[in-house]
Enzyme design. Structure first.
Site, mmCIF file in Angstrom:
data_model
loop_
_atom_site.group_PDB
_atom_site.id
_atom_site.type_symbol
_atom_site.label_atom_id
_atom_site.label_comp_id
_atom_site.label_asym_id
_atom_site.label_seq_id
_atom_site.Cartn_x
_atom_site.Cartn_y
_atom_site.Cartn_z
ATOM 1 N N GLU A 282 0.836 -1.213 0.000
ATOM 2 C CA GLU A 282 0.000 0.000 0.000
ATOM 3 C C GLU A 282 0.868 1.260 0.000
ATOM 4 O O GLU A 282 0.542 2.247 -0.648
ATOM 5 C CB GLU A 282 -0.922 0.011 1.222
ATOM 6 C CG GLU A 282 -2.074 -0.973 1.120
ATOM 7 C CD GLU A 282 -3.037 -0.601 -0.006
ATOM 8 O OE1 GLU A 282 -3.326 0.580 -0.189
ATOM 9 O OE2 GLU A 282 -3.469 -1.523 -0.722
ATOM 10 N N CYS B 128 -18.293 -1.575 -17.258
ATOM 11 C CA CYS B 128 -18.329 -1.351 -15.807
ATOM 12 C C CYS B 128 -19.546 -2.001 -15.149
ATOM 13 O O CYS B 128 -20.679 -1.810 -15.604
ATOM 14 C CB CYS B 128 -18.338 0.156 -15.539
ATOM 15 S SG CYS B 128 -18.419 0.539 -13.786
HETATM 16 S S1 SF4 Z 1 -17.666 6.558 -14.775
HETATM 17 FE FE1 SF4 Z 1 -19.216 5.323 -13.734
HETATM 18 S S2 SF4 Z 1 -19.859 3.811 -15.250
HETATM 19 FE FE2 SF4 Z 1 -17.992 4.712 -15.992
HETATM 20 S S3 SF4 Z 1 -16.367 3.316 -15.299
HETATM 21 FE FE3 SF4 Z 1 -16.582 4.912 -13.730
HETATM 22 S S4 SF4 Z 1 -18.036 4.134 -12.244
HETATM 23 FE FE4 SF4 Z 1 -18.231 2.874 -14.077
#
Ligand code: SF4
Length: 366
Positions: free
Chosen positions: A45, A210
């Site tokens: 870390e 994501c």
């Molecule tokens: S901006 Fe939001 S949707 Fe896009 S990668 Fe980051 S957390 Fe995920």
């Protein structure tokens, strides 16, 4: 996403999506993830605080080979610790790491405390690092808020304040607290750090991949990279100096240990003098003999967090140096290529150049 501060189910869904993504797509083979005891997690870390994973890996492996336990780190000479940090930068991290290891070694139990507040009281360990150690090493429910996590949370909730401002940071900590699940805290901690490092990157977030895209407000607003607010870049002041590369007839180079605090603190470097000072006179003052020859090398620039340094090496050749000069333990004669000492990266580069091609830099225009 419903505001998780008021909806525990939304918070649980957030963690579940992240954990499911991490189980399949997260990084599971990093060296500090093998046998993640508290000491290894702590060292990783600290190394990762200002440095990318790919850069840290070889440093971490070498560090662990030489200092496999907290005790080994605490007992080692500081020079060796700095030597193993040479090139990683931000050397206060290494000095604090060893100071903290010595405090733990000399304290009751001689082990890292399993208490985030006690960990955060050690040199170099803030609240987020303490949280990461407790969560990853011991599975405790301790939130973290490193740079990656700040970015993910600021985007999920479209928080556009500067995370360096206390009010924004407080808000992000509240969210981090609320979203950290009761179970699987170690995996959750790794997962949210991984998401920030691999998908939710600073300039080009991969929203299409994501697991949290559905609930992400910044994505819904159409410009996720706008969050969090960027700090305005300061114009850094410039400083100039000369570095005296003083060599004796055997090719040994004079090095000076820098004071423990300040730039390159505790590292070995060439004696530094102001840009306007006469290098030959300064050499005479330091080693008590006049140089036989002097040549200015090419200036190089090094950027620190708060200023740019333009350093000009001046190569000086000296005959035998009086013995009393060597009695000062802040000065050594160093043969390039030997010894385990800590150097700042530009000093190391110059020493390597001297080692590989001593005559290229030497005394052509004496
Ligand atoms: S901006 Fe939001 S949707 Fe896009 S990668 Fe980051 S957390 Fe995920």
């Amino acid at each position: 996403m419903t505001e998780p501060l008021h909806d525990p189910q939304a918070a649980a869904r957030f963690a579940a999506r992240l954990l499911a993504w991490h189980a399949t797509h997260g990084r599971h083979d990093l060296p500090w993830q093998r046998d993640p005891d508290a000491y290894r997690v702590w060292v990783s870390e600290i190394m990762l605080q200002q440095t990318q994973v790919a850069t840290v890996i070889p440093y971490f492996e070498r560090f662990m080979r030489r200092f496999p336990t907290l005790r080994a780190l605490a007992d080692a000479p500081e020079d060796e610790v700095l030597h193993h940090w040479t090139g990683l930068g931000y050397y206060a991290r290494a000095r604090n790491l060893q100071r903290a290891a010595r405090m733990v070694r000399d304290g009751a139990g001689a082990e890292l405390p399993r208490d985030p507040a006690a960990l955060a009281a050690l040199p170099g360990i803030g609240r987020s690092t303490a949280g990461a150690i407790c969560a990853i090493a011991w599975g405790m429910r301790t939130p973290i808020l490193d740079g990656n996590v700040k970015r993910v949370l600021a985007r999920q909730f479209a928080i556009d304040g500067d995370p360096a401002q206390a009010a924004t940071e407080r808000r992000l900590w509240e969210l981090a607290e609320r979203l950290t699940p009761q179970e699987d805290c170690g995996a959750y901690t790794q997962a949210i750090m991984d998401l920030g490092a691999t998908l939710c990157t600073r300039t080009r977030p991969a929203c299409a991949l994501c697991p949290l895209a559905e609930s992400c407000r910044a994505r819904a607003l159409g410009d996720p990279a706008r969050f969090p607010a960027r700090r305005r870049r300061r114009v850094l002041p410039e400083r100039q100096c000369q570095l005296l590369v003083i060599r004796d007839a055997d090719g040994a180079v004079l090095l000076e240990k820098r004071p423990p605090s300040g730039i390159w603190g505790g590292l070995w470097s060439f004696p530094e003098i102001p840009a306007h000072e006469d290098a030959a006179l300064a050499c005479d003052r330091i080693v008590r003999v006049a140089p036989l020859g002097a040549r200015r090398g090419n200036a190089f620039r090094h950027t620190f967090s708060h200023f740019h340094l333009e350093a000009t090496p001046v190569f000086l050749e000296v005959p035998a140096v009086p013995a009393h000069v060597l009695a000062d333990d802040r000065l050594i004669w160093y043969k390039p290529g030997g010894g385990n000492l800590g150097f700042a990266a530009p000093v190391k580069r110059l020493l390597d150049a001297l080692h590989e091609a001593p005559d290229v830099i030497a005394w052509s225009d004496r």
